[in-house]
Scaffold this motif. Structure first.
Motif, PDB file in Angstrom:
ATOM      1  N   ALA A 114       0.844  -1.197   0.000  1.00  0.00           N
ATOM      2  CA  ALA A 114       0.000   0.000   0.000  1.00  0.00           C
ATOM      3  C   ALA A 114       0.880   1.248   0.000  1.00  0.00           C
ATOM      4  CB  ALA A 114      -0.915  -0.005   1.221  1.00  0.00           C
ATOM      5  N   SER A 115       0.960   1.900  -1.156  1.00  0.00           N
ATOM      6  CA  SER A 115       1.669   3.168  -1.264  1.00  0.00           C
ATOM      7  C   SER A 115       0.645   4.296  -1.215  1.00  0.00           C
ATOM      8  CB  SER A 115       2.497   3.210  -2.550  1.00  0.00           C
ATOM      9  OG  SER A 115       3.290   4.380  -2.604  1.00  0.00           O
ATOM     10  N   SER A 116       1.026   5.473  -1.662  1.00  0.00           N
ATOM     11  CA  SER A 116       0.148   6.633  -1.480  1.00  0.00           C
ATOM     12  C   SER A 116       0.328   7.642  -2.604  1.00  0.00           C
ATOM     13  CB  SER A 116       0.456   7.293  -0.137  1.00  0.00           C
ATOM     14  OG  SER A 116      -0.148   8.557  -0.031  1.00  0.00           O
ATOM     15  N   ALA A 117      -0.707   8.463  -2.799  1.00  0.00           N
ATOM     16  CA  ALA A 117      -0.617   9.576  -3.741  1.00  0.00           C
ATOM     17  C   ALA A 117       0.435  10.586  -3.301  1.00  0.00           C
ATOM     18  CB  ALA A 117      -1.977  10.260  -3.858  1.00  0.00           C
ATOM     19  N   ALA A 118       0.871  10.471  -2.033  1.00  0.00           N
ATOM     20  CA  ALA A 118       1.881  11.400  -1.507  1.00  0.00           C
ATOM     21  C   ALA A 118       3.206  11.295  -2.248  1.00  0.00           C
ATOM     22  CB  ALA A 118       2.099  11.134  -0.020  1.00  0.00           C
ATOM     23  N   VAL A 119       3.440  10.188  -2.975  1.00  0.00           N
ATOM     24  CA  VAL A 119       4.712  10.042  -3.700  1.00  0.00           C
ATOM     25  C   VAL A 119       4.800  11.030  -4.865  1.00  0.00           C
ATOM     26  CG1 VAL A 119       4.903   7.605  -3.086  1.00  0.00           C
ATOM     27  CG2 VAL A 119       3.844   8.238  -5.265  1.00  0.00           C
ATOM     28  N   TYR A 120       3.651  11.508  -5.368  1.00  0.00           N
ATOM     29  CA  TYR A 120       3.660  12.434  -6.504  1.00  0.00           C
ATOM     30  C   TYR A 120       4.024  13.854  -6.083  1.00  0.00           C
ATOM     31  CZ  TYR A 120       1.274   8.759  -9.147  1.00  0.00           C
ATOM     32  OH  TYR A 120       0.954   7.579  -9.775  1.00  0.00           O
ATOM     33  N   GLY A 121       3.686  14.214  -4.848  1.00  0.00           N
ATOM     34  CA  GLY A 121       3.957  15.571  -4.390  1.00  0.00           C
ATOM     35  C   GLY A 121       2.996  16.574  -5.001  1.00  0.00           C
ATOM     36  N   ASN A 122       3.481  17.805  -5.168  1.00  0.00           N
ATOM     37  CA  ASN A 122       2.651  18.889  -5.692  1.00  0.00           C
ATOM     38  C   ASN A 122       2.794  18.961  -7.209  1.00  0.00           C
ATOM     39  OD1 ASN A 122       0.767  20.847  -5.053  1.00  0.00           O
ATOM     40  ND2 ASN A 122       2.098  21.778  -3.506  1.00  0.00           N
ATOM     41  N   THR A 123       1.941  18.256  -7.927  1.00  0.00           N
ATOM     42  CA  THR A 123       2.036  18.214  -9.388  1.00  0.00           C
ATOM     43  C   THR A 123       1.211  19.329 -10.009  1.00  0.00           C
ATOM     44  OG1 THR A 123       0.217  16.615  -9.394  1.00  0.00           O
ATOM     45  CG2 THR A 123       2.449  15.733  -9.469  1.00  0.00           C
ATOM     46  N   GLU A 124       1.731  19.886 -11.078  1.00  0.00           N
ATOM     47  CA  GLU A 124       1.023  20.974 -11.770  1.00  0.00           C
ATOM     48  C   GLU A 124      -0.070  20.433 -12.676  1.00  0.00           C
ATOM     49  OE1 GLU A 124       3.873  23.317 -13.826  1.00  0.00           O
ATOM     50  OE2 GLU A 124       4.920  23.974 -12.000  1.00  0.00           O
ATOM     51  N   LYS A 125       0.200  19.266 -13.285  1.00  0.00           N
ATOM     52  CA  LYS A 125      -0.738  18.701 -14.245  1.00  0.00           C
ATOM     53  C   LYS A 125      -1.490  17.542 -13.614  1.00  0.00           C
ATOM     54  CE  LYS A 125      -0.931  16.710 -18.897  1.00  0.00           C
ATOM     55  NZ  LYS A 125      -0.121  16.233 -20.045  1.00  0.00           N
ATOM     56  N   VAL A 126      -2.833  17.539 -13.754  1.00  0.00           N
ATOM     57  CA  VAL A 126      -3.662  16.430 -13.282  1.00  0.00           C
ATOM     58  C   VAL A 126      -4.574  15.990 -14.433  1.00  0.00           C
ATOM     59  CG1 VAL A 126      -3.622  17.085 -10.853  1.00  0.00           C
ATOM     60  CG2 VAL A 126      -5.397  18.042 -12.336  1.00  0.00           C
ATOM     61  N   PRO A 127      -4.999  14.703 -14.470  1.00  0.00           N
ATOM     62  CA  PRO A 127      -4.664  13.658 -13.497  1.00  0.00           C
ATOM     63  C   PRO A 127      -3.242  13.132 -13.694  1.00  0.00           C
ATOM     64  CG  PRO A 127      -5.972  12.721 -15.262  1.00  0.00           C
ATOM     65  CD  PRO A 127      -5.919  14.202 -15.530  1.00  0.00           C
ATOM     66  N   VAL A 128      -2.667  12.610 -12.616  1.00  0.00           N
ATOM     67  CA  VAL A 128      -1.315  12.051 -12.689  1.00  0.00           C
ATOM     68  C   VAL A 128      -1.413  10.555 -12.990  1.00  0.00           C
ATOM     69  CG1 VAL A 128      -0.180  13.731 -11.219  1.00  0.00           C
ATOM     70  CG2 VAL A 128      -1.306  11.784 -10.172  1.00  0.00           C
ATOM     71  N   THR A 129      -0.565  10.080 -13.876  1.00  0.00           N
ATOM     72  CA  THR A 129      -0.529   8.657 -14.230  1.00  0.00           C
ATOM     73  C   THR A 129       0.609   7.968 -13.487  1.00  0.00           C
ATOM     74  OG1 THR A 129       0.973   8.987 -16.097  1.00  0.00           O
ATOM     75  CG2 THR A 129      -1.392   9.249 -16.528  1.00  0.00           C
ATOM     76  N   GLU A 130       0.645   6.662 -13.632  1.00  0.00           N
ATOM     77  CA  GLU A 130       1.693   5.880 -12.961  1.00  0.00           C
ATOM     78  C   GLU A 130       3.087   6.241 -13.472  1.00  0.00           C
ATOM     79  OE1 GLU A 130      -2.096   3.588 -12.568  1.00  0.00           O
ATOM     80  OE2 GLU A 130      -1.079   4.673 -14.181  1.00  0.00           O
ATOM     81  N   GLU A 131       3.159   6.807 -14.679  1.00  0.00           N
ATOM     82  CA  GLU A 131       4.462   7.158 -15.258  1.00  0.00           C
ATOM     83  C   GLU A 131       4.983   8.512 -14.761  1.00  0.00           C
ATOM     84  OE1 GLU A 131       1.944   5.852 -17.134  1.00  0.00           O
ATOM     85  OE2 GLU A 131       2.954   3.901 -17.039  1.00  0.00           O
ATOM     86  N   THR A 132       4.139   9.278 -14.065  1.00  0.00           N
ATOM     87  CA  THR A 132       4.570  10.575 -13.539  1.00  0.00           C
ATOM     88  C   THR A 132       5.693  10.385 -12.524  1.00  0.00           C
ATOM     89  OG1 THR A 132       2.316  11.447 -13.804  1.00  0.00           O
ATOM     90  CG2 THR A 132       3.818  12.667 -12.362  1.00  0.00           C
ATOM     91  N   LEU A 133       6.731  11.183 -12.638  1.00  0.00           N
ATOM     92  CA  LEU A 133       7.881  11.056 -11.744  1.00  0.00           C
ATOM     93  C   LEU A 133       7.488  11.385 -10.305  1.00  0.00           C
ATOM     94  CD1 LEU A 133      10.733  12.723 -13.850  1.00  0.00           C
ATOM     95  CD2 LEU A 133      10.361  10.277 -13.448  1.00  0.00           C
ATOM     96  N   SER A 134       8.028  10.609  -9.367  1.00  0.00           N
ATOM     97  CA  SER A 134       7.765  10.852  -7.952  1.00  0.00           C
ATOM     98  C   SER A 134       8.533  12.090  -7.490  1.00  0.00           C
ATOM     99  CB  SER A 134       8.196   9.644  -7.113  1.00  0.00           C
ATOM    100  OG  SER A 134       7.436   8.510  -7.460  1.00  0.00           O
ATOM    101  N   ASN A 135       7.839  12.929  -6.704  1.00  0.00           N
ATOM    102  CA  ASN A 135       8.484  14.122  -6.153  1.00  0.00           C
ATOM    103  C   ASN A 135       7.838  14.456  -4.812  1.00  0.00           C
ATOM    104  OD1 ASN A 135      10.135  16.377  -5.930  1.00  0.00           O
ATOM    105  ND2 ASN A 135       8.712  17.685  -7.052  1.00  0.00           N
TER     106      ASN A 135
END
Length: 748
Positions: A114-135
């Motif tokens: 169980a991971s979390s959407a928190a791995v994406y951080g503050n993304t400018e573009k939504v929706p975020v896909t699995e390929e979006t870099l973690s920040n």
């Protein structure tokens, strides 16, 4: 299946437990109850109360052999991760690596993290896909991101089938109020209590809220899918602002007031996770709209808040007083005894002015009692109180404070008080420390004993279940019977072919071979083998070159490769003719998984060998009994019909086991079968066949013959005056002539 759920007593974990139980699986839970609650679990389960990083976890894995591990245990409060990053990392990574290690070591089929959407951080573009870099912007998201990397590498290095779910903001019944995802539970509880709702920012920040039942449905479907791995978003792919959340709540219950405060530093403005991947791969979709999910959650909180009010004990003054005394009894008793001693000393000084010089000093008794009862700390307190009593009595008797400080006899009294207080307190502290240490040891040993007893009882139950399956279960007997029935044939080639499949299925292995012993008892000839890639074994072996085979044949006992020497097979068993007490062949298992190296596995192999031996001997005897019907008179040449049947069996063996065979026609038109048989039979092996074709020619079927040696064989026949030519086979650059054997019927 056996399913282990870490953090199974928590908010999400308890719902996962219920779903898997309803689907008929056996549930096991590891939870230290730091945030979870056993009252959340209402279904049958096995519970282990300790940390997932504990070494005891290995005993659980060893005893139960889990099929699926769902890792939900974690520190989920973002505020805690910011204030105590070390604790966050320790909780979220050490436990994960322990679970991954044990899952790969004990053959878990599926590991879900169980991971979390928190791995994406503050993304400018939504929706975020699995390929979006973690920040990630907080240690919580960082630890989850590292956890994902661990899962990926465990799959690459150890072959563990791992699946990572990035949860969006989960809400539903039983949720606590900590962490970012708890905003709904916080608002609901405040609304039920009539408190103001506080929003940090303008309320336009969005979240992708997913109802817990929808989330659990995705987890369950993924656990049943062997091909699903990697990383998946588990979300609704929908943005809901905090202002919209307040609007929905206001339709369900009365909202007192909404207060807007300054936005928190690092707060994510927009969150929306693309769920296309999970929809396409698992045919999953949400069942609950946001409004229905909020209603269900509100009703649960309303019901449970009413229970809390009813269950609260009525705390009266007496109850508080008793509790106060229990918490501070030593201090209260010390003060009471001090007041008593002060009163007694003042009374005695009234009748005796020289009480301070009395040989019996009751203050020393007081100090000794307090030191022995409560230790050095209260011994010092009693010493101070006794000094107060001594000085008070001295002053009350007309003494002067200046004189008190300069007279040596008073200093001696003070020293005696201190000495008694320290000695009495120290001795009792030392004793109490020893007692406490012994209690800790006893407690530790008791915990270990209880844990091992629990593991023993579980292992015993599993053992009894397995024994019941072996001894009493009709299904188990039926399964083995159906497998072994494949040996029920009077054709020895069919028995050889079937024996491979029987051993593979029952013994759970993929590399098996069967060899026969030639007439001279010097060579082993390959009769059948498993059809797997990278399984090249010799078609012929000289027995004396292999010590293990010689021992098996001489002693007629099964050989077990207990040294795990990779250069020799794991198991070799003799096929014994009970009538002649001779070994006619061997059955070999080349590879065995480590967990199957048991006495039960060895005994099962012995039983199978006996069954196969019996089937082969029955086939040999049958062939011997009908020799006059199968063979041309006074020869070892099969008649046309029987030869056709043999070729068909060999063709099946070639297709099934990839074993090469070659068909040769003898170019002798005299058709003197007796003469040809005498000239040829001694030049071929006993596993090869001679037969009459439809055209009257004699054919030779060479089994497992090396194509490099075929010309040698033909030249050998030529020297004896017999001309022969290859008709079909897998030798390159070989011309296949037309003959009575059509390609469709006889191509090997």
């Amino acid at each position: 299946m056996k399913v282990l759920i870490t953090g199974g007593c928590g908010f999400i974990g308890s719902h996962v437990v219920e779903r898997f139980y309803k689907e008929g699986h056996k549930i096991y839970i590891i939870d230290n109850l730091s945030t979870g609650n056993l009252e959340n679990i209402k279904v049958k389960h096995k519970f282990y109360n300790f940390n997932i990083a504990d070494k005891k976890c290995e005993e659980i894995f060893r005893a139960n052999k889990f099929d699926i591990v769902i890792h939900l245990s974690a520190q989920v409060d973002i505020k805690t991760s910011l204030e105590h990053p070390y604790l966050d990392t320790k909780s979220n990574l050490l436990g994960l690596t322990n679970m991954l290690d044990l899952s790969s070591k004990y053959g878990v089929n599926k590991f879900i993290f169980a991971s979390s959407a928190a791995v994406y951080g503050n993304t400018e573009k939504v929706p975020v896909t699995e390929e979006t870099l973690s920040n990630p912007i907080a240690p919580y998201g960082m630890s989850k991101s590292v956890g994902e990397f661990y899962c990926k590498k465990w799959k690459e290095i150890y072959g563990l089938n791992t699946l990572v779910f990035r949860f969006s903001n989960v809400y539903g019944p039983r949720q606590g109020v900590s962490g970012e995802a708890g905003v709904i539970s916080i608002f609901l509880k405040k609304a039920i209590r009539g408190e103001n709702l506080v929003i940090f920012g303008n309320g336009k920040q969005t979240r992708d809220f997913i109802y817990v039942e929808d989330l659990v449905d995705g987890i369950y479907k993924a656990s049943m899918c062997d091909k699903c791995s990697g990383v998946m978003n588990l979300s609704t792919n929908t943005e809901v602002s905090l202002n919209q959340l307040v609007d929905v709540l206001s339709k369900i219950t009365k909202i007192n007031k909404v207060i807007y405060k300054e936005r928190k530093k690092g707060d994510i403005l927009r969150s929306r996770l693309d769920n296309t991947k999970i929809k396409s791969e698992l045919n999953w979709n949400t069942k609950y709209c946001f409004e229905d999910g909020i209603k269900n959650t509100y009703n649960w909180y309303l019901e449970n808040s009413e229970k809390d009010k009813i269950s609260k004990p009525e705390k009266n003054f007496r109850f508080k007083l008793v509790n106060l005394y229990k918490e501070h009894s030593s201090y209260i008793e010390n003060i009471i005894l001090f007041l008593i001693m002060l009163h007694v000393n003042l009374k005695l000084s009234f009748f005796n002015e020289n009480i301070l010089h009395d040989p019996i000093d009751y203050n020393l008794i007081y100090i000794g009692i307090m030191g022995l009862l409560y230790g050095r700390k209260h011994g010092i307190y009693a010493t101070v109180y006794s000094l107060i009593i001594y000085i008070t009595v001295f002053l009350n008797s007309g003494g002067d404070l200046i004189v008190f400080l300069y007279e040596p006899k008073h200093l001696i009294h003070v020293s005696m008080y201190l000495l008694v207080g320290v000695i009495a307190g120290y001795s009792i502290d030392k004793k109490n420390l020893e007692i406490y240490s012994h209690k800790l040891n006893i407690s530790s040993l008791t915990q270990k004993y209880d844990f091992l007893k629990q593991i023993y009882n579980e292992t015993r139950i599993v053992k009894e279940e397995l024994e019941s399956q072996i001894i009493d279960s009709e299904d188990s007997f039926g399964k083995i019977y159906n497998i072994v029935k494949k040996l029920d044939s009077l054709e020895k080639e069919s028995v050889y072919n079937s024996s491979i499949g029987v051993i593979e299925e029952i013994m759970k292995t993929t590399k098996v071979s069967v060899y026969s012993i030639n007439r001279s008892e010097k060579y082993l000839r390959l009769k059948a083998k498993s059809n797997v890639t990278e399984f090249d074994i010799p078609v012929s072996m000289k027995i004396k070159d292999y010590i293990e085979f010689s021992e098996v044949i001489d002693k007629q006992k099964i050989f077990i490769n207990r040294k795990l020497d990779e250069n020799i097979p794991m198991m070799i068993a003799p096929i014994v003719d009970n009538d002649t007490n001779k070994v006619i062949g061997v059955i070999i298992i080349h590879e065995v998984s480590f967990e199957n190296l048991t006495l039960y596995y060895e005994n099962l192999f012995k039983t199978l060998v006996n069954l196969i031996s019996g089937a082969l001997l029955k086939a040999y005897k049958y062939e011997q009994s009908i020799n006059d019907k199968r063979y041309v008179k006074d020869t070892s040449i099969l008649k046309t019909k029987e030869f056709n049947e043999v070729i068909e069996k060999i063709r099946e063996k070639k297709d099934k086991f990839r074993m090469n065979s070659i068909l040769i026609r003898v170019l002798d038109k005299e058709n003197n079968y007796v003469k040809i048989d005498k000239m040829i039979s001694k030049g071929i092996r006993e596993e090869d066949y001679l037969g009459v074709g439809k055209d009257g020619y004699i054919y030779i079927l060479l089994i497992n013959t090396n194509c490099l040696d075929i010309n040698i064989i033909i030249d050998r026949f030529k020297k004896k005056g017999i001309l022969a030519k290859i008709i079909s086979g897998e030798c390159d650059n070989t011309a296949v002539e037309e003959c009575a054997f059509t390609e469709k019927e006889y191509k090997i």
